[in-house]
Design an enzyme around this catalytic site. Structure first.
Site, PDB file in Angstrom:
ATOM      1  CB  SER A  15     -19.381  37.220 -41.019  1.00 57.06           C
ATOM      2  OG  SER A  15     -18.862  38.694 -39.840  1.00 57.06           O
ATOM      3  CD  GLU A  17     -10.573  35.415 -40.632  1.00 58.60           C
ATOM      4  OE1 GLU A  17     -10.852  36.695 -40.559  1.00 58.60           O
ATOM      5  OE2 GLU A  17      -9.106  35.080 -39.933  1.00 58.60           O
ATOM      6  N   GLY A 108      -1.651  44.354 -42.490  1.00 58.16           N
ATOM      7  CA  GLY A 108      -1.253  42.878 -43.100  1.00 58.16           C
ATOM      8  C   GLY A 108       0.051  43.083 -42.512  1.00 58.16           C
ATOM      9  CG  ASP A 109       0.514  40.382 -39.129  1.00 60.38           C
ATOM     10  OD1 ASP A 109       0.265  40.911 -38.422  1.00 60.38           O
ATOM     11  OD2 ASP A 109      -0.254  39.078 -38.890  1.00 60.38           O
ATOM     12  CG  ASP A 161      -4.614  50.377 -32.179  1.00 57.60           C
ATOM     13  OD1 ASP A 161      -3.856  51.044 -32.707  1.00 57.60           O
ATOM     14  OD2 ASP A 161      -5.257  49.826 -31.629  1.00 57.60           O
ATOM     15  CG  PHE A 219      -2.084  33.216 -32.541  1.00 58.61           C
ATOM     16  CD1 PHE A 219      -1.807  34.674 -33.267  1.00 58.61           C
ATOM     17  CD2 PHE A 219      -3.665  34.304 -32.401  1.00 58.61           C
ATOM     18  CE1 PHE A 219      -1.407  35.279 -34.504  1.00 58.61           C
ATOM     19  CE2 PHE A 219      -3.835  35.283 -33.695  1.00 58.61           C
ATOM     20  CZ  PHE A 219      -2.894  35.738 -34.482  1.00 58.61           C
ATOM     21  CG  HIS A 269     -16.143  37.926 -38.259  1.00 54.81           C
ATOM     22  ND1 HIS A 269     -16.292  38.076 -39.851  1.00 54.81           N
ATOM     23  CD2 HIS A 269     -14.132  37.611 -38.615  1.00 54.81           C
ATOM     24  CE1 HIS A 269     -15.718  37.256 -40.170  1.00 54.81           C
ATOM     25  NE2 HIS A 269     -14.262  37.186 -39.248  1.00 54.81           N
TER      26      HIS A 269
END
Length: 305
Positions: A15, A17, A108-109, A161, A219, A269
């Protein structure tokens, strides 16, 4: 005809993104990437959603165009950031009317970006656990959620988590897609922890082809992903050699995926960054071929799942 692709002849499912374009030039690049990768027959393609819905209209426009102009199955990212439940539910309703049946549900961030403090709105969904429940209350959507092999940067420990992931599954999540990683042993240990916790949905590895090692290293530091020394050595001295860097990136990524397949993993992904050539090269190495990985080029208009 179903939009869901069966396992490819290579034994690997993929998949992809993408992120919504910010300009006309970026939109052209996005659609070149989609057209390049679509013949590989991905199970689905996801489109990201900016903090606080900052890309809401562009995300929806991209999803709508994918539905109208391709036979791909789109998954819409959805977050809780800076939005009321009413706002989020309205977005879900709009996607439903468009034909979307798959969401990637994320907390979300923060508006401040990765590493910034997240503050939930009192009238909003507080996290992905509640968002998944809200989606399932609306319809029996396919729902993918996030997972973190090296722990979410804000989590105090793995137990927290994994408990959050378990609650998302209990509320209806059907798949987890991981944060990208470069050490397959880390992923395997994480899956073992998850299974021991009674979580049995697919834990799909998120794979990040390295277009720019300096950027990915920066990152990775922000999101808690470790860069193995051997990986840094592969790219050492290639800062000004784009062609060789691309060859090394394809080889490194294909090696990672092939090692994971040897451990029994078949679904992957890819975080494409809207750049198709490197991802296409990697998929070719993995044995995926245009028109043979699930019928993405089948004639006629595919119906929504």
């Amino acid at each position: 005809m179903s939009r869901t692709s069966p396992l490819s002849p290579s034994g690997i499912n993929v998949s992809f993104e993408f992120f919504p374009p910010k300009s006309e030039k970026m939109e052209e690049n996005l659609w070149r990437s989609i057209e390049r990768l679509a013949p590989l027959g991905p199970r689905f393609v996801s489109v990201t959603y900016g903090a606080g819905g900052s890309t809401r209209e562009r995300t929806h426009s991209t999803i709508e165009r994918i539905l109208k102009e391709t036979s791909l199955t789109p998954a819409a990212h959805l977050t809780c950031v800076d939005a009321s439940r009413e706002d989020v539910d309205a977005v879900v309703r709009q996607y439903w009317e468009t034909g979307v049946r798959h969401f990637v549900a994320l907390r979300g961030d923060s508006q401040a970006g990765v590493g910034g403090e997240y503050v939930a709105r009192p009238d909003g969904y507080r996290n992905a656990v509640e968002l998944v429940a809200g989606l399932k209350a609306f319809a029996d959507f396919e729902i993918s959620v996030s997972a973190y092999p090296e722990k979410h940067p804000e989590s105090p420990d793995f137990a927290t988590d994994i408990d959050l992931l378990k609650r998302k599954v209990d509320n209806g999540a059907t798949r987890a897609i991981t944060q990208f990683f470069f050490d397959n042993d880390v992923y395997e240990r994480f899956v073992e922890r998850v299974r021991k916790a009674g979580i049995y949905i697919p834990i799909v590895p998120g794979i990040a082809p390295i277009h720019d090692f300096t950027k990915i290293a920066r990152f990775s530091s922000a999101c808690g992903t470790k860069i193995p020394s051997w990986l840094a050595e592969r790219f050492d001295g290639l800062e000004n050699d784009e062609q060789t860097r691309s060859h090394v990136a394809a080889a490194v990524c294909a090696e990672q995926v092939l090692d994971l397949t040897s451990r029994g993993i078949s679904d992957f992904h890819f975080y494409t960054m809207n750049r198709a050539d490197l991802v296409y090269s990697i998929c070719h190495i993995l044995g995926l071929r245009a028109g043979t990985a699930g019928g993405a080029q089948a004639e006629g208009k595919a119906e929504a799942a």
